[in-house]
Design a protein around this motif. Structure first.
Motif, mmCIF file in Angstrom:
data_model
loop_
_atom_site.group_PDB
_atom_site.id
_atom_site.type_symbol
_atom_site.label_atom_id
_atom_site.label_comp_id
_atom_site.label_asym_id
_atom_site.label_seq_id
_atom_site.Cartn_x
_atom_site.Cartn_y
_atom_site.Cartn_z
ATOM 1 N N THR A 221 0.835 -1.210 0.000
ATOM 2 C CA THR A 221 0.000 0.000 0.000
ATOM 3 C C THR A 221 0.865 1.255 0.000
ATOM 4 N N PHE A 222 1.952 1.217 0.753
ATOM 5 C CA PHE A 222 2.846 2.376 0.842
ATOM 6 C C PHE A 222 3.450 2.712 -0.520
ATOM 7 N N ILE A 223 4.056 1.740 -1.183
ATOM 8 C CA ILE A 223 4.705 2.043 -2.461
ATOM 9 C C ILE A 223 3.680 2.321 -3.563
ATOM 10 N N LYS A 224 2.478 1.735 -3.461
ATOM 11 C CA LYS A 224 1.431 2.029 -4.437
ATOM 12 C C LYS A 224 1.039 3.506 -4.361
ATOM 13 N N ASN A 225 0.979 4.054 -3.169
ATOM 14 C CA ASN A 225 0.594 5.458 -3.002
ATOM 15 C C ASN A 225 1.757 6.401 -3.319
ATOM 16 N N VAL A 226 2.955 6.038 -2.896
ATOM 17 C CA VAL A 226 4.099 6.926 -3.095
ATOM 18 C C VAL A 226 4.546 6.921 -4.563
ATOM 19 N N PHE A 227 4.596 5.728 -5.185
ATOM 20 C CA PHE A 227 5.016 5.606 -6.584
ATOM 21 C C PHE A 227 3.793 5.353 -7.465
ATOM 22 N N ALA A 228 2.794 6.202 -7.302
ATOM 23 C CA ALA A 228 1.526 5.985 -8.017
ATOM 24 C C ALA A 228 1.701 6.081 -9.524
ATOM 25 N N HIS A 229 2.616 6.903 -9.997
ATOM 26 C CA HIS A 229 2.805 7.043 -11.446
ATOM 27 C C HIS A 229 3.396 5.771 -12.044
ATOM 28 N N THR A 230 4.384 5.203 -11.401
ATOM 29 C CA THR A 230 5.038 4.010 -11.940
ATOM 30 C C THR A 230 4.158 2.765 -11.783
ATOM 31 N N LEU A 231 3.425 2.681 -10.695
ATOM 32 C CA LEU A 231 2.609 1.491 -10.410
ATOM 33 C C LEU A 231 1.132 1.717 -10.710
ATOM 34 N N HIS A 232 0.820 2.606 -11.624
ATOM 35 C CA HIS A 232 -0.579 2.958 -11.885
ATOM 36 C C HIS A 232 -1.394 1.788 -12.435
ATOM 37 N N ASP A 233 -0.736 0.840 -13.123
ATOM 38 C CA ASP A 233 -1.462 -0.266 -13.751
ATOM 39 C C ASP A 233 -1.476 -1.524 -12.882
ATOM 40 N N LEU A 234 -1.027 -1.436 -11.630
ATOM 41 C CA LEU A 234 -0.979 -2.603 -10.755
ATOM 42 C C LEU A 234 -1.865 -2.389 -9.537
ATOM 43 N N GLU A 235 -2.561 -3.442 -9.145
ATOM 44 C CA GLU A 235 -3.359 -3.408 -7.927
ATOM 45 C C GLU A 235 -2.474 -3.706 -6.715
ATOM 46 N N ILE A 236 -2.967 -3.301 -5.537
ATOM 47 C CA ILE A 236 -2.188 -3.533 -4.320
ATOM 48 C C ILE A 236 -1.983 -5.024 -4.083
ATOM 49 N N SER A 237 -3.012 -5.816 -4.365
ATOM 50 C CA SER A 237 -2.878 -7.265 -4.156
ATOM 51 C C SER A 237 -1.806 -7.856 -5.068
ATOM 52 N N THR A 238 -1.721 -7.338 -6.298
ATOM 53 C CA THR A 238 -0.693 -7.819 -7.227
ATOM 54 C C THR A 238 0.706 -7.422 -6.746
ATOM 55 N N ILE A 239 0.832 -6.192 -6.268
ATOM 56 C CA ILE A 239 2.116 -5.733 -5.744
ATOM 57 C C ILE A 239 2.529 -6.570 -4.538
ATOM 58 N N GLU A 240 1.571 -6.862 -3.683
ATOM 59 C CA GLU A 240 1.866 -7.664 -2.489
ATOM 60 C C GLU A 240 2.378 -9.048 -2.870
ATOM 61 N N ARG A 241 1.817 -9.592 -3.926
ATOM 62 C CA ARG A 241 2.182 -10.952 -4.317
ATOM 63 C C ARG A 241 3.509 -11.003 -5.069
ATOM 64 N N LYS A 242 3.817 -9.975 -5.871
ATOM 65 C CA LYS A 242 4.985 -10.029 -6.751
ATOM 66 C C LYS A 242 6.192 -9.256 -6.246
ATOM 67 N N MET A 243 6.056 -8.528 -5.111
ATOM 68 C CA MET A 243 7.129 -7.633 -4.711
ATOM 69 C C MET A 243 8.416 -8.371 -4.338
ATOM 70 N N SER A 244 8.333 -9.649 -3.995
ATOM 71 C CA SER A 244 9.546 -10.398 -3.642
ATOM 72 C C SER A 244 9.966 -11.368 -4.736
ATOM 73 N N ASN A 245 9.353 -11.247 -5.937
ATOM 74 C CA ASN A 245 9.741 -12.120 -7.047
ATOM 75 C C ASN A 245 11.136 -11.753 -7.549
ATOM 76 N N THR A 246 11.887 -12.760 -7.906
ATOM 77 C CA THR A 246 13.253 -12.543 -8.409
ATOM 78 C C THR A 246 13.234 -12.527 -9.923
ATOM 79 N N GLU A 247 13.725 -11.421 -10.482
ATOM 80 C CA GLU A 247 13.840 -11.306 -11.935
ATOM 81 C C GLU A 247 15.245 -10.831 -12.270
ATOM 82 N N THR A 248 15.794 -11.415 -13.330
ATOM 83 C CA THR A 248 17.163 -11.043 -13.694
ATOM 84 C C THR A 248 17.202 -9.688 -14.383
ATOM 85 N N ASN A 249 16.145 -9.340 -15.102
ATOM 86 C CA ASN A 249 16.106 -8.080 -15.845
ATOM 87 C C ASN A 249 15.537 -6.968 -14.967
#
Length: 255
Positions: free
Chosen positions: A217-245
């Motif tokens: 919720t914090f980063i969704k509100n603070v970085f609203a421009h970058t995360l405008h197309d993501l829901e809070i539930s999606t951010i909660e689920r993917k925020m610890s995913n490991t991606e090489t890129n």
């Protein structure tokens, strides 16, 4: 309050009670004559006012004219003059001299408690509690400074100075609570993707031991421009995913 004041209060009280009694009697007499209640009330107040005015006038006349002449007449007699001198001696209190005051000062100083007697030693519990609170506050401050340094080093290349300062202020507020009162979203360079912002949120949330939903919720509100197309539930689920890129990596030991 001295004896003379008590006598004056008693005299005025008796006069007032007597005046009210006479006023009541006059009102009853007027009612007995068949006059209405309003007129009888007017008669009551008029009687009280007139009698009080007469008493005041008599008292003023007595104090200004009669009493001085009576006292001057009585002073001709030696017995009354002796009585007056005796009363004046009793009514005037003895004023202590400077010498007497200086002699009395050591007694006061000796009886006053010292600072060591008034200040008690803290108990063992109070000492331990104070030390624990101080240690906790120091750890909290150290952790906050570490997160702020990480934020500046990580984001300085992708944000304006104004946005970076606001981001640090939001992080300070977030460290002491789960929600922020008012947020103006910050903007980051297009080089940072949504996964970078989520990784950044995961790292600071982990350092503060925050719940995933609160950090999302914090980063969704603070970085609203970058995360405008993501829901809070999606951010909660993917925020610890490991991606090489990605630019910002997860820090598993950020706490």
């Amino acid at each position: 309050m001295n004896q003379k004041s008590i006598e004056h209060i008693a005299l005025h009280s008796l006069v007032l009670v007597g005046t009210l009694v006479v006023g009541v009697l006059v009102r009853q007499f007027v009612l007995f004559k068949g006059v209405d209640d309003f007129s009888s009330s007017v008669a009551f107040f008029a009687t009280v006012i007139v009698l009080m005015a007469i008493y005041t006038s008599l008292q003023t006349t007595s104090n200004q004219f009669l009493l001085p002449r009576i006292e001057a007449f009585l002073l001709r007699f030696s017995a009354f003059q002796t009585m007056k001198n005796h009363n004046d001696t009793i009514s005037v209190p003895e004023v202590p001299t400077i010498k007497d005051s200086n002699q009395a000062t050591p007694d006061v100083i000796e009886s006053a408690p010292t600072a060591e007697e008034t200040i008690s030693e803290p108990s063992e519990y109070e000492v331990m509690r104070s030390n624990a609170i101080a240690k906790k506050n120091h750890a909290t401050q150290t952790r906050l400074e570490k997160v702020l340094n990480y934020t500046k080093q990580t984001m300085v290349a992708y944000m304006s100075e104004e946005d970076l300062n606001r981001l640090c202020a939001y992080i300070v507020e977030y460290s002491s609570g789960d929600t922020l009162q008012k947020i103006s979203p910050v903007k980051v360079d297009s080089q940072l993707k949504s996964i970078d912002i989520m990784h950044f949120g995961w790292n600071i949330g982990k350092a503060f031991s925050k719940k995933r939903i609160n950090t999302a919720t914090f980063i969704k509100n603070v970085f609203a421009h970058t995360l405008h197309d993501l829901e809070i539930s999606t951010i909660e689920r993917k925020m610890s995913n490991t991606e090489t890129n990605c630019t910002i990596l997860l820090e598993r030991n950020s706490s």
